[in-house]
Design an enzyme around this catalytic site. Structure first.
Site, PDB file in Angstrom:
ATOM      1  N   ARG A 221     -64.439 -52.627  60.080  1.00  9.40           N
ATOM      2  CA  ARG A 221     -63.348 -52.706  61.046  1.00  9.40           C
ATOM      3  C   ARG A 221     -63.826 -52.084  62.354  1.00  9.40           C
ATOM      4  NH1 ARG A 221     -60.811 -50.747  56.233  1.00  9.40           N
ATOM      5  NH2 ARG A 221     -59.276 -52.203  55.353  1.00  9.40           N
TER       6      ARG A 221
ATOM      7  N   LYS B 199     -50.038 -45.088  54.661  1.00 11.83           N
ATOM      8  CA  LYS B 199     -49.046 -44.364  55.440  1.00 11.83           C
ATOM      9  C   LYS B 199     -48.980 -42.903  54.996  1.00 11.83           C
ATOM     10  CE  LYS B 199     -46.072 -48.242  56.695  1.00 11.83           C
ATOM     11  NZ  LYS B 199     -44.712 -48.805  56.640  1.00 11.83           N
TER      12      LYS B 199
ATOM     13  N   HIS C 166     -62.480 -58.941  64.468  1.00  9.49           N
ATOM     14  CA  HIS C 166     -62.105 -58.774  63.061  1.00  9.49           C
ATOM     15  C   HIS C 166     -62.516 -59.978  62.215  1.00  9.49           C
ATOM     16  CE1 HIS C 166     -59.984 -56.381  60.096  1.00  9.49           C
ATOM     17  NE2 HIS C 166     -59.368 -57.468  59.664  1.00  9.49           N
TER      18      HIS C 166
ATOM     19  N   ARG D  78     -65.463 -59.487  60.032  1.00 13.83           N
ATOM     20  CA  ARG D  78     -65.184 -58.872  58.733  1.00 13.83           C
ATOM     21  C   ARG D  78     -64.749 -59.940  57.729  1.00 13.83           C
ATOM     22  NH1 ARG D  78     -63.572 -54.032  56.085  1.00 13.83           N
ATOM     23  NH2 ARG D  78     -61.531 -54.131  55.097  1.00 13.83           N
TER      24      ARG D  78
ATOM     25  N   HIS E 299     -60.753 -52.612  50.254  1.00 11.64           N
ATOM     26  CA  HIS E 299     -59.413 -53.121  50.008  1.00 11.64           C
ATOM     27  C   HIS E 299     -58.847 -52.511  48.734  1.00 11.64           C
ATOM     28  CE1 HIS E 299     -60.087 -57.025  52.521  1.00 11.64           C
ATOM     29  NE2 HIS E 299     -59.638 -56.027  53.259  1.00 11.64           N
TER      30      HIS E 299
ATOM     31  N   TYR F  49     -58.719 -62.683  52.961  1.00 15.60           N
ATOM     32  CA  TYR F  49     -59.798 -62.637  53.943  1.00 15.60           C
ATOM     33  C   TYR F  49     -60.792 -63.772  53.772  1.00 15.60           C
ATOM     34  CZ  TYR F  49     -59.006 -58.105  56.178  1.00 15.60           C
ATOM     35  OH  TYR F  49     -58.522 -57.083  56.937  1.00 15.60           O
TER      36      TYR F  49
END
Length: 375
Positions: free
Chosen positions: A200, A236, A311, A314, A337, A346
């Site tokens: 990333r 988070k 991105h 990736r 992931h 992806y």
């Protein structure tokens, strides 16, 4: 609870009683935002990455409605989203949902009696805030992938064209005897590293020289057998996730590129004791914006569609590892992931690869009967 509890973000902790405010409405609104920021901070959410962008959106919504939270209704948020869509035709479904979720969270906070805002607003203004976002006026999450249809992995030819364009920029600057050849060489190797390790943007910019690792199973790669990624995407409330990305044989050309950069290019920036792998002309760490600019510059020269961004490299890494027949679990660990379903989103394997799998399956199943057909 009556609203007197000392919860982080409670009204009485950010809006003192008995204080005369020249503009009471603005004072209460600002106190709400400060309290919400405190409430989120106790959950260890990032100030710059999460809390402040949320606060900014609420202020933006309040400015659009020209009203305060205790005056908002459902029609306001519908008009706000329609306004954004009208101004920006490319306004994505995922962005709209994100905005709605942020406003819903804020409304949940100011309508929760435990924080005291409903009582405080009713005392001062004769009305209290209500939840304005519901199932019937918010975006439904009905698809795993909601990004732009134009975004996809780069093909092998596009990847090669991108790198050729980045290398060509170095030669062009040198021929013109202009400044910037050193930075262009850094950018070229940076882009190759993003692809070769499936990084990333923030992961690449955050690399230090100390993050270059050896792999005992691949001694030929020396100090470039792996990368220790310390700034992976966080969950988070959690810190950045860490992982070790192994150098794979199909991408081992990156070993020579990184070796040249570390031994020959980076020292010319005179980094001193700065730990960063990617150094700027001012002897600092490369910025996220500069990483994007490096890709955009090469993309334009290579003639790659503008909807493809950094991105997508990736995505290309994931797709190409799968096409090289690496197990899905290995690919998932390489890119960090948490769920295999994310890795699947992806990937965009080519028709040639799928035909090869089909051919292999048919050969395994029917070779005893029709072996000559598969030779």
């Amino acid at each position: 609870m009556s609203g007197g509890a000392d919860l982080p973000g409670a009204a009485h902790l950010v809006l003192a009683d008995g204080v005369a405010h020249l503009d009471l409405e603005t004072a209460v609104f600002n106190a709400m935002l400060e309290g919400w920021a405190r409430q989120q901070a106790t959950r260890f959410l990032s100030s710059d990455g999460t809390i402040q962008p949320r606060i900014s959106l609420v202020r933006r919504f309040a400015s659009f409605t020209n009203e305060y939270p205790w005056q908002w209704d459902s029609a306001d948020v519908e008009e706000f989203i329609n306004h954004l869509r009208a101004r920006r035709p490319s306004f994505a479904v995922s962005t709209g949902r994100g905005y709605q979720n942020i406003l819903r969270l804020f409304c949940e906070y100011v309508t929760d009696a435990r924080y005291g805002w409903p009582r405080k607003c009713y005392e001062h203004f004769g009305e209290a805030p209500v939840q304005i976002l519901h199932e019937w006026n918010t975006v439904t999450h009905s698809s795993d992938y909601e990004g732009s249809p134009g975004r996809r992995p780069l093909t092998y030819d596009e990847v090669q064209g991108l790198f050729d364009a980045a290398d060509g920029r170095v030669e062009e600057i040198r021929k013109r005897r202009r400044k910037g050849a050193l930075a262009a060489m850094r950018d070229s190797i940076l882009l190759k590293s993003v692809y070769a390790y499936g990084l990333r943007r923030r992961e690449a910019a955050g690399l230090d020289v100390a993050d270059l690792r050896r792999n005992a199973r691949m001694p030929d790669y020396g100090r470039f057998g792996a990368l220790f990624v310390r700034y992976g995407k966080s969950s988070k409330g959690g810190p950045p996730k860490r992982r070790t990305v192994l150098t794979v044989p199909e991408f081992d050309w990156i070993v020579d590129a990184l070796d040249q950069y570390v031994d020959e290019v980076r020292p010319l920036f005179q980094p001193g004791k700065h730990p960063a792998l990617w150094i700027t002309e001012r002897r600092g760490r490369i910025s996220l914006r500069r990483v994007d600019e490096a890709f955009e510059t090469a993309r334009k020269v290579a003639g790659i569609p503008e909807e493809l961004d950094l991105h997508c490299l990736r995505h290309s890494y994931v797709t190409h590892l799968l096409e090289f027949d690496y197990p899905e679990r290995f690919v998932q660990d390489q890119v960090g992931h948490e769920y295999a379903s994310t890795t699947a989103i992806y990937s965009g394997v080519s028709d040639e690869y799928r035909n090869r799998l089909l051919h292999r399956s048919l050969k395994g199943r029917h070779s005893a009967l029709w072996g000559h057909c598969f030779d």
